[in-house]
Design a protein around this motif. Sequence first.
Motif, PDB file in Angstrom:
ATOM      1  N   TYR A 186      -3.108  -1.780   8.072  1.00 41.65           N
ATOM      2  CA  TYR A 186      -2.742  -1.383   6.709  1.00 41.65           C
ATOM      3  C   TYR A 186      -3.554  -2.186   5.705  1.00 41.65           C
ATOM      4  CZ  TYR A 186       1.224   0.691   9.073  1.00 41.65           C
ATOM      5  OH  TYR A 186       1.997   1.450   9.914  1.00 41.65           O
ATOM      6  N   ARG A 208       8.325  -3.824   5.003  1.00 39.27           N
ATOM      7  CA  ARG A 208       8.308  -3.196   6.328  1.00 39.27           C
ATOM      8  C   ARG A 208       7.176  -2.177   6.381  1.00 39.27           C
ATOM      9  NH1 ARG A 208      10.826   1.803   5.911  1.00 39.27           N
ATOM     10  NH2 ARG A 208      12.286   1.977   4.197  1.00 39.27           N
ATOM     11  N   VAL A 209       6.733  -1.914   7.590  1.00 38.78           N
ATOM     12  CA  VAL A 209       5.689  -0.916   7.806  1.00 38.78           C
ATOM     13  C   VAL A 209       6.285   0.201   8.655  1.00 38.78           C
ATOM     14  CG1 VAL A 209       3.845  -2.627   7.601  1.00 38.78           C
ATOM     15  CG2 VAL A 209       4.727  -2.055   9.859  1.00 38.78           C
ATOM     16  N   LEU A 228       1.874  -1.548   0.012  1.00 32.97           N
ATOM     17  CA  LEU A 228       1.287  -1.204   1.298  1.00 32.97           C
ATOM     18  C   LEU A 228       0.554   0.124   1.171  1.00 32.97           C
ATOM     19  CD1 LEU A 228       1.400  -2.233   4.325  1.00 32.97           C
ATOM     20  CD2 LEU A 228       3.193  -0.503   4.622  1.00 32.97           C
ATOM     21  N   ARG A 240       4.240   1.973   0.294  1.00 29.72           N
ATOM     22  CA  ARG A 240       5.521   1.280   0.133  1.00 29.72           C
ATOM     23  C   ARG A 240       5.327   0.171  -0.884  1.00 29.72           C
ATOM     24  NH1 ARG A 240      10.293   1.589   1.615  1.00 29.72           N
ATOM     25  NH2 ARG A 240      11.623  -0.223   1.869  1.00 29.72           N
ATOM     26  N   LEU A 250      -2.935  -4.320   2.108  1.00 32.91           N
ATOM     27  CA  LEU A 250      -1.832  -4.967   1.406  1.00 32.91           C
ATOM     28  C   LEU A 250      -2.328  -5.566   0.094  1.00 32.91           C
ATOM     29  CD1 LEU A 250       1.196  -5.866   1.720  1.00 32.91           C
ATOM     30  CD2 LEU A 250       0.291  -8.031   2.604  1.00 32.91           C
ATOM     31  N   THR A 287       1.024   6.859   3.926  1.00 32.93           N
ATOM     32  CA  THR A 287       1.763   5.604   3.830  1.00 32.93           C
ATOM     33  C   THR A 287       1.636   4.997   2.447  1.00 32.93           C
ATOM     34  OG1 THR A 287       1.441   5.110   6.168  1.00 32.93           O
ATOM     35  CG2 THR A 287       1.915   3.241   4.731  1.00 32.93           C
TER      36      THR A 287
END
Length: 177
Positions: free
Chosen positions: A109, A102-103, A62, A85, A111, A83
Amino acid sequence: MNGMYRIALGAALTATLASVPAGARAQGTLGSDAAACAAGAPAIQANISGLKDRKGELKLELYPATEEDFLKDDRDLIAAGKTFRRVRVPTPASGATSLCIRVPRPGRYALLFTHDRDGKNKFNFWSDGAGFPSNVKLGRQRPKLKEALIDVGNGVAVTNIRAQYLRGLGGFGPVGD
């Protein structure tokens, strides 16, 4: 736990799950964030198709939805407080493949999905696969931000990603096309 608290907690959980579309609560969703998809928290469920084989591991990453941050090194993003992940899972031996990530909050976002076939944790252009929510054929160019964008509301955003692998001079594309 007292009875009133248990009833209130049960009602809250039932209301939360009821607000998530049934397709978003897939059984067997993989990854360390699977509970977020099961609970209907802000998350992304990526249903993966077109795997070349069942070797190695699968990853979802992410990123912020900006040109300057898309596909940037994770250490740089984390150091800047942006951000980032990552969820990794061993490639399942068979069956449908869905991963959950999860965000931090609802929003837009970028991906990235990768299939790390050799297990070396570094993208191997010659053997590994990749995919994005748009499912546009990647060809020989660097992926564009617009191909990776996904909007996440208060619940689970569901996307279907078809894996793509190097296919000769034509660049990256789905297996079997």
